[in-house]
Scaffold this motif. Sequence first.
Motif, PDB file in Angstrom:
ATOM      1  N   THR A   1     -22.436   8.153 -23.811  1.00  0.00           N
ATOM      2  CA  THR A   1     -21.649   7.311 -22.467  1.00  0.00           C
ATOM      3  C   THR A   1     -20.355   8.335 -22.541  1.00  0.00           C
ATOM      4  O   THR A   1     -19.744   8.691 -23.678  1.00  0.00           O
ATOM      5  CB  THR A   1     -21.498   6.159 -22.412  1.00  0.00           C
ATOM      6  N   ARG A   2     -19.858   8.214 -21.409  1.00  0.00           N
ATOM      7  CA  ARG A   2     -18.345   8.820 -21.295  1.00  0.00           C
ATOM      8  C   ARG A   2     -17.390   8.262 -21.974  1.00  0.00           C
ATOM      9  O   ARG A   2     -16.592   8.744 -22.713  1.00  0.00           O
ATOM     10  CB  ARG A   2     -18.035   8.953 -19.777  1.00  0.00           C
ATOM     11  N   LYS A   3     -17.434   6.876 -22.108  1.00  0.00           N
ATOM     12  CA  LYS A   3     -16.503   6.174 -23.065  1.00  0.00           C
ATOM     13  C   LYS A   3     -16.504   6.504 -24.398  1.00  0.00           C
ATOM     14  O   LYS A   3     -15.564   6.660 -25.152  1.00  0.00           O
ATOM     15  CB  LYS A   3     -16.884   4.459 -22.900  1.00  0.00           C
ATOM     16  N   GLU A   4     -17.879   6.719 -24.957  1.00  0.00           N
ATOM     17  CA  GLU A   4     -18.039   6.957 -26.287  1.00  0.00           C
ATOM     18  C   GLU A   4     -17.563   8.334 -26.749  1.00  0.00           C
ATOM     19  O   GLU A   4     -16.813   8.475 -27.737  1.00  0.00           O
ATOM     20  CB  GLU A   4     -19.640   6.965 -26.764  1.00  0.00           C
ATOM     21  N   ILE A   5     -17.713   9.454 -25.729  1.00  0.00           N
ATOM     22  CA  ILE A   5     -17.170  10.851 -26.055  1.00  0.00           C
ATOM     23  C   ILE A   5     -15.737  10.751 -26.043  1.00  0.00           C
ATOM     24  O   ILE A   5     -15.237  11.329 -26.608  1.00  0.00           O
ATOM     25  CB  ILE A   5     -17.818  11.661 -25.005  1.00  0.00           C
ATOM     26  N   ASP A   6     -15.132   9.939 -24.789  1.00  0.00           N
ATOM     27  CA  ASP A   6     -13.540   9.812 -25.004  1.00  0.00           C
ATOM     28  C   ASP A   6     -13.178   9.221 -26.420  1.00  0.00           C
ATOM     29  O   ASP A   6     -12.138   9.885 -26.749  1.00  0.00           O
ATOM     30  CB  ASP A   6     -13.114   8.817 -23.891  1.00  0.00           C
ATOM     31  N   GLN A   7     -13.847   8.410 -26.883  1.00  0.00           N
ATOM     32  CA  GLN A   7     -13.164   7.690 -28.094  1.00  0.00           C
ATOM     33  C   GLN A   7     -13.399   8.594 -29.211  1.00  0.00           C
ATOM     34  O   GLN A   7     -12.570   8.812 -29.941  1.00  0.00           O
ATOM     35  CB  GLN A   7     -14.057   6.235 -28.564  1.00  0.00           C
ATOM     36  N   LEU A   8     -14.556   9.433 -29.531  1.00  0.00           N
ATOM     37  CA  LEU A   8     -14.902  10.336 -30.333  1.00  0.00           C
ATOM     38  C   LEU A   8     -14.037  11.514 -30.247  1.00  0.00           C
ATOM     39  O   LEU A   8     -13.731  12.483 -31.352  1.00  0.00           O
ATOM     40  CB  LEU A   8     -16.362  10.565 -30.408  1.00  0.00           C
ATOM     41  N   PHE A   9     -13.926  12.050 -29.030  1.00  0.00           N
ATOM     42  CA  PHE A   9     -13.425  13.707 -28.931  1.00  0.00           C
ATOM     43  C   PHE A   9     -12.178  13.694 -28.236  1.00  0.00           C
ATOM     44  O   PHE A   9     -11.609  14.842 -28.014  1.00  0.00           O
ATOM     45  CB  PHE A   9     -14.658  14.489 -28.532  1.00  0.00           C
ATOM     46  N   GLY A  10     -11.691  12.676 -27.609  1.00  0.00           N
ATOM     47  CA  GLY A  10     -10.707  12.820 -26.882  1.00  0.00           C
ATOM     48  C   GLY A  10     -10.996  12.673 -25.164  1.00  0.00           C
ATOM     49  O   GLY A  10     -11.914  12.980 -25.060  1.00  0.00           O
ATOM     50  N   GLN A  11     -10.100  12.392 -24.359  1.00  0.00           N
ATOM     51  CA  GLN A  11     -10.328  11.932 -22.937  1.00  0.00           C
ATOM     52  C   GLN A  11     -10.663  13.394 -22.085  1.00  0.00           C
ATOM     53  O   GLN A  11     -11.408  13.435 -21.360  1.00  0.00           O
ATOM     54  CB  GLN A  11      -9.212  11.298 -22.150  1.00  0.00           C
ATOM     55  N   LYS A  12      -9.928  14.284 -22.689  1.00  0.00           N
ATOM     56  CA  LYS A  12     -10.014  15.540 -21.846  1.00  0.00           C
ATOM     57  C   LYS A  12     -11.528  16.281 -22.263  1.00  0.00           C
ATOM     58  O   LYS A  12     -12.087  16.666 -21.084  1.00  0.00           O
ATOM     59  CB  LYS A  12      -9.080  16.923 -22.280  1.00  0.00           C
ATOM     60  N   ILE A  13     -11.958  16.338 -23.245  1.00  0.00           N
ATOM     61  CA  ILE A  13     -13.395  16.838 -23.685  1.00  0.00           C
ATOM     62  C   ILE A  13     -14.271  15.862 -22.903  1.00  0.00           C
ATOM     63  O   ILE A  13     -15.330  16.304 -22.223  1.00  0.00           O
ATOM     64  CB  ILE A  13     -13.611  16.790 -25.054  1.00  0.00           C
ATOM     65  N   GLY A  14     -13.962  14.373 -22.778  1.00  0.00           N
ATOM     66  CA  GLY A  14     -15.022  13.727 -22.266  1.00  0.00           C
ATOM     67  C   GLY A  14     -15.142  14.006 -20.503  1.00  0.00           C
ATOM     68  O   GLY A  14     -16.299  13.915 -19.995  1.00  0.00           O
ATOM     69  N   GLN A  15     -13.977  14.235 -20.165  1.00  0.00           N
ATOM     70  CA  GLN A  15     -14.065  14.583 -18.730  1.00  0.00           C
ATOM     71  C   GLN A  15     -14.619  16.096 -18.300  1.00  0.00           C
ATOM     72  O   GLN A  15     -15.445  16.067 -17.327  1.00  0.00           O
ATOM     73  CB  GLN A  15     -12.290  14.905 -18.366  1.00  0.00           C
ATOM     74  N   LEU A  16     -14.442  16.963 -19.329  1.00  0.00           N
ATOM     75  CA  LEU A  16     -15.117  18.180 -18.877  1.00  0.00           C
ATOM     76  C   LEU A  16     -16.520  18.091 -19.184  1.00  0.00           C
ATOM     77  O   LEU A  16     -17.574  18.617 -18.426  1.00  0.00           O
ATOM     78  CB  LEU A  16     -14.548  19.310 -20.145  1.00  0.00           C
TER      79      LEU A  16
END
Length: 739
Positions: free
Chosen positions: A81-96
Amino acid sequence: MMRQYELVEKVAAYKPDLDEALLNRAYVYAMQKHGAQKRASGDPYFSHPLEVAAILTGMHLDEATIAVALLHDTIEDTDATRKEIDQLFGQKIGQLVEGLTKLKRLDLVSRKAAQAENLRKLLLAIADDIRVLLVKLADRLHNMRTLGPMAPEKRARIAQETMDIYAPLAGRMGMQDMREELEDLAFRHTNLEAYETIVSRLKELGDRQAGNILRIETDLTERLREAGIEAKVSGRQKKPYSVFSKMQRKALSLEQLSDIFGFRVIVPTEEKCYATLGIVHRTWPMVPGRFKDYISTPKQNDYRSLHTTVVGPSRQRVEMQIRTQAMHEIAEYGVAVHAVYKDASRDAGAKAYLSKDSNAYGWLRRTIELLAEGDNPEEFLEHTKLELFQDQVFCFTPKGRLIALPRGATPIDFAYAVHTDVGDTCIGCKIDGRVMPVVTELSNGDEVEIVRAKGSTPPQAWESIAVTGKARSAIRRAARASIRRQYSGLGQQILERTFQRSGKTFSREALKALLAKLGQKEIEDALAAVGRGELMPSDVLKAAYPDYQDSRVTKADPRQEQDGWFNLGTAAGMIFRVPGLARPSGEPSANAIPIRGVGDDMAVQFGPDGAVPGDRIVGIVEPGKGITIYPIQSPALNDFDEHPDRWVDVRWDIDAAMSERFPAKIAIAAVNQPGSLAEIAETIAANDANIHNLSMVATAPDVTKMVLELEVWDLQHLNQTLKQLRGKACVSEVSRVNG
């Protein structure tokens, strides 16, 4: 499949201060999420994001971009999920990652509108962060490399999409190596027979010319060394698709192409580029007209190099490209070289964007501006494809500003490239100081001066002449705006007279308060709807004055004048009596709308039988068309007896200075003998009238009946022409149709 430590080592080789932990986390997370998933080839699915990451390491991109490449399919194809990626890698990478996921969810080739919408999303995402483009292109490149196991229809579809969008987009962004590989991979799947033929022929030529290539490399390297220039000289063969497209474009055979073999010369400085050019031209004869200086005038994708063609030692033509190492990196990697990071720290979320000094950024900015101008998806796709595919010519404004345009562009395109307002008000041009038609094809080095007239609008016919998407889109918008203004102006005049006849006062402010009732958003929308006949003026009047009632009588003949009122027709047993509308005789009312002709600023057209100044005329509002003008005696008006709201009182507004002819239709019965038609035509011409159309309606042994559509100045001119025709022995009868 590349191992984790190998990926880290590849990035560390060009970026010693990389964030190893980020790459390790992304590698492990993506591998775990994709798990046992397989590709169509049977390979582990994780091999795909890993190869995409490897392609990007070849461009020397930062670890954040590599991490996005590893993660780009996780949200789409796994339970990530986007939320999981934000938590692990940061919001910018999640957005990309999410941005790339949204792009995948639309089937690009399913429908033209969907393809256009996806291209919009891609370009908007690129404008926000250039890494979206870099990952997307690398993703497409690996997919093209592994297209074989797909079904034939899907292969062809994806290959065509690559040829239409992704390859030219890579080229526009300056990524020439990627463009060439994408084109060749797509060429293989869209035209396999041509691909194999050209590859085979190129191999034969390469084998024959191997000795000459080595000879030129050695000879040129030695001559440059003697001149104190350390250079790297390498021979190359043109790519199959590049050969094929040039053969198609110029209708040449393979043997006629002059630049199948070329040499790239890389030297330390810009000054040595020009010194090397001099040595090349002194060594081998130059082919006239084949020198191009892209160092002083770079291409729109920032490509810089000197190009020349010489006659080599074996009398074959050879192309030379001379550039510095920095120019070479831009030519190979394009925007990847220009990516600048707002935060120079180790923040993986730092935003990447294109340097504003780059031409690629300028092209992208202009394309994004078109999105804001509200073109529909198909128009936007057309514009972008035109921009992506075209080769260029370089022209100048009188003040020396360089304007790059697609080959085949005209001064119309030039004007719109300078500014939309310049294009909209263009009425002529000068090329190198000489007055020239605006349809003239521009050449390299032309100085173009645009002649403007305030208030003018571009003819709609220019759309088919313009080459650039920007010019075409602007001409379409100007045409739509002009038509809207015509309908709006017409609608305002209709409402003013409707309100005035009813003893009421019309104002735009009053109309503004009625927009919600009328289902319109803006005043201009409401006025245009009235002008187009989509909104009846009586409905506006009733919305403003709910208690207002039309006057009605129970007995009267249609179109009979009574006490200054004019009865238009019956409906539900009643006869509508609308004040001040068309009368069968006498002068029009003072409230009548003035009509100058079809060339005025209103949406006006004439009925099928025409009308000329001097006729008593009435107007009928035609939904979506504006006003159609009929003579009062036209039987066609009977069809509108039951639609009184569509009748509009109009009058001629003609002055002696006008040079416009008006349509009128006449019927002639002529004696069926040789020369009759010629005599009729001569008589009409002698009276300064013009035949617009002619049709034979009945032919008998002794008489031919025909209908002629004439163009005359006014009623007097028409009657004079009819009188002259009646005096001819070959004419037995002549009359005005519906007269």
